[in-house]
Design a protein around this motif. Sequence first.
Motif, PDB file in Angstrom:
ATOM      1  N   LYS A   1      74.905   0.326 -32.405  1.00  0.00           N
ATOM      2  CA  LYS A   1      74.105  -0.855 -32.089  1.00  0.00           C
ATOM      3  C   LYS A   1      72.624  -0.501 -32.006  1.00  0.00           C
ATOM      4  CE  LYS A   1      73.897  -4.676 -28.773  1.00  0.00           C
ATOM      5  NZ  LYS A   1      74.465  -5.250 -27.523  1.00  0.00           N
ATOM      6  N   GLU A   2      72.340   0.658 -31.371  1.00  0.00           N
ATOM      7  CA  GLU A   2      70.948   1.092 -31.237  1.00  0.00           C
ATOM      8  C   GLU A   2      70.361   1.417 -32.606  1.00  0.00           C
ATOM      9  OE1 GLU A   2      71.041   3.195 -26.797  1.00  0.00           O
ATOM     10  OE2 GLU A   2      71.507   4.378 -28.586  1.00  0.00           O
ATOM     11  N   LEU A   3      71.131   2.112 -33.419  1.00  0.00           N
ATOM     12  CA  LEU A   3      70.666   2.486 -34.744  1.00  0.00           C
ATOM     13  C   LEU A   3      70.397   1.257 -35.603  1.00  0.00           C
ATOM     14  CD1 LEU A   3      70.068   5.096 -36.283  1.00  0.00           C
ATOM     15  CD2 LEU A   3      72.392   5.046 -37.177  1.00  0.00           C
ATOM     16  N   GLU A   4      71.261   0.282 -35.491  1.00  0.00           N
ATOM     17  CA  GLU A   4      71.093  -0.962 -36.255  1.00  0.00           C
ATOM     18  C   GLU A   4      69.838  -1.706 -35.811  1.00  0.00           C
ATOM     19  OE1 GLU A   4      73.536  -5.110 -37.262  1.00  0.00           O
ATOM     20  OE2 GLU A   4      74.307  -3.689 -35.782  1.00  0.00           O
ATOM     21  N   PHE A   5      69.599  -1.739 -34.485  1.00  0.00           N
ATOM     22  CA  PHE A   5      68.415  -2.428 -33.970  1.00  0.00           C
ATOM     23  C   PHE A   5      67.139  -1.775 -34.493  1.00  0.00           C
ATOM     24  CE2 PHE A   5      64.995  -3.429 -31.102  1.00  0.00           C
ATOM     25  CZ  PHE A   5      65.226  -4.746 -30.707  1.00  0.00           C
ATOM     26  N   VAL A   6      67.088  -0.441 -34.419  1.00  0.00           N
ATOM     27  CA  VAL A   6      65.875   0.271 -34.852  1.00  0.00           C
ATOM     28  C   VAL A   6      65.663   0.101 -36.358  1.00  0.00           C
ATOM     29  CG1 VAL A   6      64.716   2.510 -35.011  1.00  0.00           C
ATOM     30  CG2 VAL A   6      66.059   1.938 -32.961  1.00  0.00           C
ATOM     31  N   GLN A   7      66.741   0.177 -37.135  1.00  0.00           N
ATOM     32  CA  GLN A   7      66.623  -0.008 -38.584  1.00  0.00           C
ATOM     33  C   GLN A   7      66.088  -1.389 -38.946  1.00  0.00           C
ATOM     34  OE1 GLN A   7      70.802   1.537 -39.653  1.00  0.00           O
ATOM     35  NE2 GLN A   7      69.635   1.908 -41.523  1.00  0.00           N
ATOM     36  N   ASN A   8      66.512  -2.384 -38.189  1.00  0.00           N
ATOM     37  CA  ASN A   8      66.115  -3.761 -38.474  1.00  0.00           C
ATOM     38  C   ASN A   8      64.935  -4.246 -37.634  1.00  0.00           C
ATOM     39  OD1 ASN A   8      68.259  -4.087 -40.353  1.00  0.00           O
ATOM     40  ND2 ASN A   8      69.684  -4.439 -38.655  1.00  0.00           N
ATOM     41  N   PHE A   9      64.342  -3.305 -36.893  1.00  0.00           N
ATOM     42  CA  PHE A   9      63.202  -3.664 -36.043  1.00  0.00           C
ATOM     43  C   PHE A   9      62.069  -4.169 -36.948  1.00  0.00           C
ATOM     44  CE2 PHE A   9      61.015  -2.043 -31.908  1.00  0.00           C
ATOM     45  CZ  PHE A   9      60.416  -3.271 -31.740  1.00  0.00           C
ATOM     46  N   ASN A  10      61.770  -5.458 -36.864  1.00  0.00           N
ATOM     47  CA  ASN A  10      60.764  -6.071 -37.740  1.00  0.00           C
ATOM     48  C   ASN A  10      59.370  -5.820 -37.189  1.00  0.00           C
ATOM     49  OD1 ASN A  10      59.220  -7.579 -39.451  1.00  0.00           O
ATOM     50  ND2 ASN A  10      60.396  -9.469 -39.220  1.00  0.00           N
ATOM     51  N   MET A  11      58.748  -4.755 -37.662  1.00  0.00           N
ATOM     52  CA  MET A  11      57.416  -4.363 -37.188  1.00  0.00           C
ATOM     53  C   MET A  11      56.322  -4.760 -38.169  1.00  0.00           C
ATOM     54  SD  MET A  11      57.648  -2.626 -34.209  1.00  0.00           S
ATOM     55  CE  MET A  11      56.318  -1.422 -34.136  1.00  0.00           C
ATOM     56  N   THR A  12      56.543  -5.785 -38.945  1.00  0.00           N
ATOM     57  CA  THR A  12      55.545  -6.213 -39.928  1.00  0.00           C
ATOM     58  C   THR A  12      54.728  -7.381 -39.389  1.00  0.00           C
ATOM     59  OG1 THR A  12      57.075  -7.777 -40.981  1.00  0.00           O
ATOM     60  CG2 THR A  12      57.026  -5.515 -41.836  1.00  0.00           C
TER      61      THR A  12
ATOM     62  N   PHE B   1      52.029 -10.122 -41.430  1.00  0.00           N
ATOM     63  CA  PHE B   1      51.355 -10.486 -42.678  1.00  0.00           C
ATOM     64  C   PHE B   1      51.531  -9.397 -43.736  1.00  0.00           C
ATOM     65  CE2 PHE B   1      49.031 -13.269 -39.740  1.00  0.00           C
ATOM     66  CZ  PHE B   1      49.135 -14.480 -40.413  1.00  0.00           C
ATOM     67  N   GLY B   2      52.746  -8.850 -43.806  1.00  0.00           N
ATOM     68  CA  GLY B   2      53.065  -7.852 -44.816  1.00  0.00           C
ATOM     69  C   GLY B   2      52.633  -6.440 -44.470  1.00  0.00           C
ATOM     70  N   MET B   3      51.965  -6.235 -43.337  1.00  0.00           N
ATOM     71  CA  MET B   3      51.505  -4.901 -42.946  1.00  0.00           C
ATOM     72  C   MET B   3      52.494  -4.273 -41.962  1.00  0.00           C
ATOM     73  SD  MET B   3      47.381  -5.577 -42.509  1.00  0.00           S
ATOM     74  CE  MET B   3      47.601  -7.137 -41.640  1.00  0.00           C
ATOM     75  N   ASP B   4      52.796  -3.005 -42.159  1.00  0.00           N
ATOM     76  CA  ASP B   4      53.729  -2.281 -41.306  1.00  0.00           C
ATOM     77  C   ASP B   4      52.969  -1.768 -40.078  1.00  0.00           C
ATOM     78  OD1 ASP B   4      55.610  -0.728 -40.088  1.00  0.00           O
ATOM     79  OD2 ASP B   4      56.114   0.456 -41.853  1.00  0.00           O
ATOM     80  N   LEU B   5      53.281  -2.323 -38.911  1.00  0.00           N
ATOM     81  CA  LEU B   5      52.547  -1.994 -37.691  1.00  0.00           C
ATOM     82  C   LEU B   5      52.932  -0.642 -37.103  1.00  0.00           C
ATOM     83  CD1 LEU B   5      52.454  -5.469 -35.890  1.00  0.00           C
ATOM     84  CD2 LEU B   5      50.852  -4.485 -37.538  1.00  0.00           C
ATOM     85  N   THR B   6      53.928   0.033 -37.686  1.00  0.00           N
ATOM     86  CA  THR B   6      54.253   1.386 -37.226  1.00  0.00           C
ATOM     87  C   THR B   6      53.340   2.420 -37.880  1.00  0.00           C
ATOM     88  OG1 THR B   6      55.879   1.798 -38.985  1.00  0.00           O
ATOM     89  CG2 THR B   6      56.680   0.760 -36.963  1.00  0.00           C
ATOM     90  N   GLN B   7      52.672   2.037 -38.952  1.00  0.00           N
ATOM     91  CA  GLN B   7      51.827   2.971 -39.695  1.00  0.00           C
ATOM     92  C   GLN B   7      50.455   3.143 -39.033  1.00  0.00           C
ATOM     93  OE1 GLN B   7      53.117   4.715 -42.429  1.00  0.00           O
ATOM     94  NE2 GLN B   7      54.936   3.717 -41.566  1.00  0.00           N
ATOM     95  N   ILE B   8      49.854   4.302 -39.285  1.00  0.00           N
ATOM     96  CA  ILE B   8      48.516   4.596 -38.772  1.00  0.00           C
ATOM     97  C   ILE B   8      47.520   4.469 -39.924  1.00  0.00           C
ATOM     98  CG2 ILE B   8      47.032   6.334 -37.719  1.00  0.00           C
ATOM     99  CD1 ILE B   8      49.522   7.590 -36.488  1.00  0.00           C
ATOM    100  N   PRO B   9      46.498   3.611 -39.798  1.00  0.00           N
ATOM    101  CA  PRO B   9      45.499   3.499 -40.867  1.00  0.00           C
ATOM    102  C   PRO B   9      44.831   4.845 -41.110  1.00  0.00           C
ATOM    103  CG  PRO B   9      45.277   1.708 -39.289  1.00  0.00           C
ATOM    104  CD  PRO B   9      46.245   2.684 -38.687  1.00  0.00           C
ATOM    105  N   SER B  10      44.710   5.232 -42.350  1.00  0.00           N
ATOM    106  CA  SER B  10      44.088   6.519 -42.687  1.00  0.00           C
ATOM    107  C   SER B  10      42.650   6.296 -43.118  1.00  0.00           C
ATOM    108  CB  SER B  10      44.856   7.206 -43.815  1.00  0.00           C
ATOM    109  OG  SER B  10      44.161   8.356 -44.262  1.00  0.00           O
ATOM    110  N   ILE B  11      41.735   6.978 -42.444  1.00  0.00           N
ATOM    111  CA  ILE B  11      40.318   6.830 -42.791  1.00  0.00           C
ATOM    112  C   ILE B  11      40.018   7.474 -44.148  1.00  0.00           C
ATOM    113  CG2 ILE B  11      39.460   8.964 -41.736  1.00  0.00           C
ATOM    114  CD1 ILE B  11      37.161   7.193 -40.573  1.00  0.00           C
TER     115      ILE B  11
END
Length: 321
Positions: free
Chosen positions: A167-178, A180-190
């Motif tokens: 259940k935990e694995l499924e939640f994390v896999q489907n965790f909608n962190m987007t 406007f199409g941007m992935d909020l888990t990512q770190i912007p690279s300068i």
Amino acid sequence: MGIFDIIAIPLGWILKIVYEFVGNYGIALLLFTFITKVILFPLAWKQKKSSIKMAAFQPMINEINKKYANNKAKQQEELIRLQQEHGFSAASGCLPLLIQMPILFGLIQVIYKPLTHVARLSNEVIMQATPIAKDILGTLSSYSAESSIITAVRQDPQAFSGIMSGKELEFVQNFNMTFFGMDLTQIPSIKDPSILWIIPVLSVVAMLVQQILMTKLNGQKLEGAMKIMPVYTVIMFGYFSFVIPAGVSVYWIFSSVFGILQDLFLRIFFDPEKEKEKIEQQIKQAKKEAKNKNNTKAPNAADAKKRLERARELENEKYGE
């Protein structure tokens, strides 16, 4: 468990409930920020009143500080007398801020730890998942540990099957962190321009506008090093927006925007110029009453002297008889 962790627990439940309702982390952050602003509104109200009152007394405080710059004891004595005479406290404006600070740090804890507060994973599971995520991604920043785990789970969910329940694995896999199409888990690279640059730029602009507007709406005039303090603050947060997950910066954007709207709303009830004029009139009235009181005492003393002289004259006339 520290005080910030304790404060973060109820706030985390709010974010979890909101996320489960909308199913998108970006939108959940938007609603979560609005809810927390509403919760903290009474403190913002009190802080606004204190700031305006402090701005009205600031010229008098500056005058005392300048006049007794070389005599700190006398300077402190005059400042205390000023506060006693006009019934205000320079420290009263700090109290709402001191109350807000632990709450704000609690909020940051919630935003930095989506797996803890939204996915509700235990500390033990997260600690076990951290080195696995580091092996998959090659690097792991302390600023983005939990967001990086989400990214690693998406890349290789099987690697985490031994420490997370299905259940935990499924939640994390489907965790909608987007958002406007941007992935909020990512770190912007300068070093690598991308669409994620929009988030740091917007966070800097929103924060700068809020700093300028807040100072203007409070009727404050920054002097000396304080004039460039807002710029330093914005630059610092601009730097951090390139070393932390985009989701944190999105929260800063929402927080700044709602802060601007809150200041504009409070202006309806507290016009700084009108409030300052009102307080200045009260100061003038207090000075006038004090002056009249002194003037009243003086004639009384003069009358007493005249009565004494008249009494002596009467005694002299009687003695002369």
